[in-house]
Design an enzyme around this catalytic site. Sequence first.
Site, mmCIF file in Angstrom:
data_model
loop_
_atom_site.group_PDB
_atom_site.id
_atom_site.type_symbol
_atom_site.label_atom_id
_atom_site.label_comp_id
_atom_site.label_asym_id
_atom_site.label_seq_id
_atom_site.Cartn_x
_atom_site.Cartn_y
_atom_site.Cartn_z
ATOM 1 N N HIS A 1 -33.252 2.336 7.617
ATOM 2 C CA HIS A 1 -32.055 2.260 8.833
ATOM 3 C C HIS A 1 -32.079 3.455 9.591
ATOM 4 O O HIS A 1 -30.844 2.644 10.632
ATOM 5 C CB HIS A 1 -30.895 2.474 7.761
ATOM 6 C CG HIS A 1 -30.576 4.380 7.000
ATOM 7 N ND1 HIS A 1 -31.712 4.129 6.647
ATOM 8 C CD2 HIS A 1 -29.579 5.336 7.848
ATOM 9 C CE1 HIS A 1 -31.382 5.738 6.041
ATOM 10 N NE2 HIS A 1 -30.339 6.381 6.353
ATOM 11 N N LYS B 1 -22.620 20.483 7.243
ATOM 12 C CA LYS B 1 -21.572 19.762 7.377
ATOM 13 C C LYS B 1 -20.332 20.767 7.313
ATOM 14 O O LYS B 1 -20.222 20.919 7.602
ATOM 15 C CB LYS B 1 -21.632 18.927 5.536
ATOM 16 C CG LYS B 1 -22.504 17.988 5.397
ATOM 17 C CD LYS B 1 -23.977 17.953 6.057
ATOM 18 C CE LYS B 1 -24.507 16.331 6.317
ATOM 19 N NZ LYS B 1 -25.808 15.894 5.066
ATOM 20 N N TYR C 1 -38.776 38.301 15.477
ATOM 21 C CA TYR C 1 -40.039 38.111 14.511
ATOM 22 C C TYR C 1 -38.945 37.898 13.090
ATOM 23 O O TYR C 1 -39.034 37.267 11.970
ATOM 24 C CB TYR C 1 -41.115 38.045 14.624
ATOM 25 C CG TYR C 1 -41.599 36.890 14.359
ATOM 26 C CD1 TYR C 1 -42.275 35.507 14.888
ATOM 27 C CD2 TYR C 1 -41.838 36.700 13.051
ATOM 28 C CE1 TYR C 1 -42.743 34.810 14.047
ATOM 29 C CE2 TYR C 1 -42.755 35.261 12.096
ATOM 30 C CZ TYR C 1 -43.224 34.258 12.929
ATOM 31 O OH TYR C 1 -43.623 33.591 12.311
ATOM 32 N N ASP D 1 -26.929 19.858 -5.154
ATOM 33 C CA ASP D 1 -26.590 19.491 -3.148
ATOM 34 C C ASP D 1 -25.293 19.087 -3.258
ATOM 35 O O ASP D 1 -24.597 18.487 -2.720
ATOM 36 C CB ASP D 1 -27.491 18.161 -3.608
ATOM 37 C CG ASP D 1 -27.464 17.355 -2.064
ATOM 38 O OD1 ASP D 1 -27.000 18.337 -1.262
ATOM 39 O OD2 ASP D 1 -27.874 16.591 -1.578
ATOM 40 N N PHE E 1 -28.566 11.537 -2.162
ATOM 41 C CA PHE E 1 -28.688 11.681 -1.723
ATOM 42 C C PHE E 1 -29.704 10.855 -0.306
ATOM 43 O O PHE E 1 -31.121 10.778 -0.841
ATOM 44 C CB PHE E 1 -28.358 12.449 0.269
ATOM 45 C CG PHE E 1 -27.584 12.388 1.274
ATOM 46 C CD1 PHE E 1 -27.311 11.827 1.581
ATOM 47 C CD2 PHE E 1 -28.612 13.001 2.147
ATOM 48 C CE1 PHE E 1 -26.591 11.592 3.399
ATOM 49 C CE2 PHE E 1 -29.224 12.755 3.292
ATOM 50 C CZ PHE E 1 -27.551 11.775 3.860
ATOM 51 N N ASP E 2 -29.935 9.844 0.888
ATOM 52 C CA ASP E 2 -31.191 9.158 1.122
ATOM 53 C C ASP E 2 -31.665 10.447 1.732
ATOM 54 O O ASP E 2 -33.627 9.882 1.103
ATOM 55 C CB ASP E 2 -30.784 8.005 2.813
ATOM 56 C CG ASP E 2 -29.674 8.725 3.461
ATOM 57 O OD1 ASP E 2 -29.357 9.927 3.451
ATOM 58 O OD2 ASP E 2 -30.023 8.022 4.203
ATOM 59 N N ALA F 1 -24.131 19.856 0.311
ATOM 60 C CA ALA F 1 -23.639 19.796 1.378
ATOM 61 C C ALA F 1 -21.730 19.952 1.734
ATOM 62 O O ALA F 1 -21.626 20.836 2.565
ATOM 63 C CB ALA F 1 -24.371 18.781 1.936
HETATM 64 C C1 LIG Z 1 -26.833 15.345 4.888
HETATM 65 C C2 LIG Z 1 -26.972 15.497 3.472
HETATM 66 C C3 LIG Z 1 -28.613 15.966 2.772
HETATM 67 C C4 LIG Z 1 -29.323 16.459 4.419
HETATM 68 O O1 LIG Z 1 -29.800 17.444 4.974
HETATM 69 P P1 LIG Z 1 -29.426 17.428 6.478
HETATM 70 O O2 LIG Z 1 -29.370 18.479 6.991
HETATM 71 O O3 LIG Z 1 -29.199 16.314 6.800
HETATM 72 O O4 LIG Z 1 -31.855 17.269 6.633
HETATM 73 C C5 LIG Z 1 -28.849 16.227 1.616
HETATM 74 N N1 LIG Z 1 -27.699 15.858 0.715
HETATM 75 C C6 LIG Z 1 -26.451 15.421 1.099
HETATM 76 C C7 LIG Z 1 -25.504 15.247 -0.149
HETATM 77 C C8 LIG Z 1 -26.451 15.706 2.736
HETATM 78 O O5 LIG Z 1 -24.786 15.433 2.880
#
Ligand SMILES: *Cc1c(COP(=O)(O)O)cnc(C)c1O
Length: 460
Positions: free
Chosen positions: A451, A259, A73, A216, A125-126, A218
């Site tokens: 979406h 990613k 844990y 951000d 990003f969304d 990813a």
């Molecule tokens: C995918 C992504 C996110 C969100 O990540 P999740 O793992 O899908 O929750 C945030 N910002 C960017 C640029 C992304 O491509």
Amino acid sequence: MKSKYYAEPFKIKMVEPIKILSEEVRLKKIEEAHYNLFYLDSEDIYIDLLSDSGTGAMSTEQWAGMMKGDEAYSGSKNYKKLVETAQKIFGYKYIQPVHQGRAAEKVVMPIFLGPGKYAISNMHFDTTRAHVEIAGARAIDCVVSDALDTETYSPFKGNMDTKKLIELIEKYRPENIGLIIMTITNNSAGGQPVSMENLKETSEIAKKYNIPLLIDAARFAENAYFIKTREKGYEDKSIREIVLEMFSYAQIFTMSSKKDAIVNMGGLIGIKDDEELYEEVKLKTIPLEGFVSYGGLAGRDLEALAIGLEEGIDINYLRYRIGQMEYLASRLDEAGIPYQYPVGGHAVFIDAKKLLPHIPYYEFPGHALAVELYKEAGIRTCDIGSYMLGNDPDTGEQLQSPFEFTRLAIPRRVYTQSHLDVVADALIAIKERAETIKGYKILWEPKILRHFTAKLKPIE
Ligand SMILES: *Cc1c(COP(=O)(O)O)cnc(C)c1O
């Protein structure tokens, strides 16, 4: 021997069969799915380019690592390995795992943002936009105008418009700007990279106005590859060196590890050196994601993530990865199919506004093309345009996106060049009958991130 594209730097050890449904069945399936590709069952899809998120193939090393999961844990071996690996790659003192990127956003955004505050990004990003809004703040995009011209070459279309950034800060007042967010690569602009110079300049502006800069992150590795291959002075630097420099310009990062870290689930928060901020992040992580040393993930997931972070920055892998995009783009060039040029890091973004000029933004050309690709060849993609952007949270009115893209996101280490040929051939067939394709109308939609779950119908 040197060939034009780099072949897969791996061989295939395990295969997952896929099947193609008849056109008649596909038409029925998409109607039953309310013309929303997220409602389709994955077994009804031939080539799935819906997302590159969590869809990559793990390596033998990662699978072997899964067997080394320490499911204690607290204080597992895998947690220690992940923290050490990430500290070394990013040069940040504090690393907090979470279950995916949006979980990192859920933890971090309310620390910096609230009602009356703004976040300014090269492009949100969304889910990032959603978490800015859930925190009560407003999200402003500030991408360079080069990004809007999909035809002309520019090496770093993901960049922040730094002149506009200063104007926005002055307009909304520095004390109201909770965060500056640099999304690398810039997903919503077409997986377009941000240059080191732009990161540095943005960081200097942030510092001057005393606003924290968040990355951000990813697709940090793909962004580093573009810096290496496109930015002067970086050709001889290693990806590792470039990544370290990139992150040195920010104070904090949130990351979806689904990613570039090539795992099916996972996320990270990184904090450069602010201990107080780390304490706050930990406090919020525990009730939302679980204890600090697992953050919503199993020990085995932490292990696979630690290994994936290293594999994701391997130059041979990155060369092949970006090479796949370049190959697909070259097939589209031959056929005159418009896309965000030059091609981005994780996807080819077809310019549906240009391919389907008769469909207005409020009838969602990017979405119409996505539906058409499924009908044509069982290929699943998604809209990155007005359909995804949604409505103004204040007025409820449909927003107009600067782009109407259909995104062909390429999962990592999953599809071969022959699969990409199927995709190119389908697009060519659709181009021939483009003027017969109809727009869409939304029959039902939720308030945010519509979406994923909206129900639609073609306009007759
Ligand atoms: C995918 C992504 C996110 C969100 O990540 P999740 O793992 O899908 O929750 C945030 N910002 C960017 C640029 C992304 O491509």
